[in-house]
Motif scaffolding. Sequence first.
Motif, short mmCIF file in Angstrom:
data_model
loop_
_atom_site.label_atom_id
_atom_site.label_comp_id
_atom_site.label_asym_id
_atom_site.label_seq_id
_atom_site.Cartn_x
_atom_site.Cartn_y
_atom_site.Cartn_z
N LEU A 1 0.84 -1.19 0.00
CA LEU A 1 0.00 0.00 0.00
C LEU A 1 0.88 1.26 0.00
O LEU A 1 2.07 1.19 0.33
CB LEU A 1 -0.91 -0.01 1.23
CG LEU A 1 -1.78 -1.25 1.44
CD1 LEU A 1 -2.64 -1.07 2.68
CD2 LEU A 1 -2.64 -1.54 0.22
N PRO A 2 0.32 2.41 -0.37
CA PRO A 2 1.08 3.65 -0.26
C PRO A 2 1.63 3.81 1.16
O PRO A 2 0.90 3.64 2.14
CB PRO A 2 0.06 4.73 -0.58
CG PRO A 2 -0.94 4.04 -1.46
CD PRO A 2 -1.03 2.64 -0.94
N GLY A 3 2.92 4.10 1.28
CA GLY A 3 3.54 4.19 2.59
C GLY A 3 4.32 2.95 2.95
O GLY A 3 5.06 2.93 3.94
N GLY A 4 4.14 1.85 2.17
CA GLY A 4 4.96 0.66 2.35
C GLY A 4 4.34 -0.48 3.13
O GLY A 4 4.91 -1.57 3.21
N LYS A 5 3.15 -0.28 3.69
CA LYS A 5 2.51 -1.37 4.43
C LYS A 5 2.12 -2.49 3.48
O LYS A 5 1.66 -2.25 2.37
CB LYS A 5 1.26 -0.85 5.15
CG LYS A 5 0.55 -1.91 6.00
CD LYS A 5 -0.78 -1.40 6.51
CE LYS A 5 -0.61 -0.24 7.46
NZ LYS A 5 -1.90 0.24 7.99
N ARG A 6 2.29 -3.75 3.94
CA ARG A 6 1.94 -4.91 3.13
C ARG A 6 0.77 -5.66 3.76
O ARG A 6 0.73 -5.86 4.98
CB ARG A 6 3.14 -5.86 3.00
CG ARG A 6 4.34 -5.27 2.27
CD ARG A 6 5.55 -6.15 2.46
NE ARG A 6 5.84 -6.31 3.88
CZ ARG A 6 6.52 -7.35 4.41
NH1 ARG A 6 6.92 -8.33 3.62
NH2 ARG A 6 6.76 -7.41 5.71
#
Length: 408
Positions: free
Chosen positions: A318-323
């Motif tokens: 996701l935007p921001g790097g969360k998976r």
Amino acid sequence: MKELVLTTGDQKLNWAGKHMPVLQVIEERFLREKPFKGIKIAVCIHLEAKTARLCEVLQSGGAEVFLAGSNPLSTQDDVAQAIARRGVAVFAKYGCSEDEYLHFLEELIKAEPNIILDDGGDVIHMIHERYPEYIPQVIGGCEETTTGVIRMKARDKAGHLKFPMISVNDAMSKYLFDNRYGTGQSVWTGIMQTTNLLVAGKTVVVAGYGWCGKGVASKAKGLGADVIVTEIDPLKAIEAVMDGFQVMPMKDACPLGDIHVTVTGCCEVISREHFDLLKEGAILTNAGHFNVEVDFEALEKYAVEKREVRKNVMEYTLPGGKRVFLIAEGRLVNLASGDGHPVEIMDTSFALQALCAEYLVNHKLEAGVYDVTEEIDGEVARLKLHTLGFEIDSLTPKQEAYLKSYIV
């Protein structure tokens, strides 16, 4: 010793048959009585061994059977080939496109069935909306799922249901056992064999506390998880509280959940507004019929990157790097990532299908939605008890009179 070599499809079908004793009893009677002589039956149910066994039982009653899968990812090609060799006309393949799936349903309808056994309501919808010319020869049908029943009742309420439908899903012997014990076990079997991860110690969020949700939550608790339930119905929510579970809105559950299971029959249960609230590494799964409970299309648009990290497991960044991880495209996890309900569970559910199909042939019903009769419901439960080796008491004449009297 001579070793018999069978295809994997035949092995699965034979194994299912050995563990479905209620259907065996019904098959023996059907072979004698031939209640479906001259009848065409269209079956659109998840195409795996237990469904194939149902088709064999319908054939034993004299029916000409046509079979399509109700979900592209639950079709097992080896079983499809095995049942086709046994005389069932099959329109299905694993992983088919949306266009191919619709084409298979069209072929099912063009076979001019007299009885339709549906799972999710797609065939019923298509014959009403696109092929009404095939409606006159339809005696009636049966619906297997909560999702399909919702669609069917909505069509009937609008005055657009043109033949009788029996709500097999709402039979006592269906939702008490199939929905609770079948879904409860098979959902976790599918999740565990797909992810190879431990459930104990994790926080599981179960969206929906109907009979299926109760089973999923109960099994998660039994596997050692902390369970949170989300609900819209205050009665079901308080029941979940009394059963020992935390209850909260989805927006509050998202940051806590390691594994999310939607089982509501509704859409956008986990939607765009929830994605940023999810915990890093959260696993998203769906146990409802259609892949709309987790908003798959919104997730596809919102994610900046995706990759398959295991078979049937897609990682979304996701935007921001969360998976976050989505199993089986958000499709029905116990069938898209497993073999579905245990064989013994589907023995009762498909016994209901077979007996309700027979009921439709023997009773001329007006268009509308009908419950499974108490006689059929009770007969299936009685047969299941008998084949398991259990017997129960009967009322004496005096007890029957007492229960019917207002005098103590």
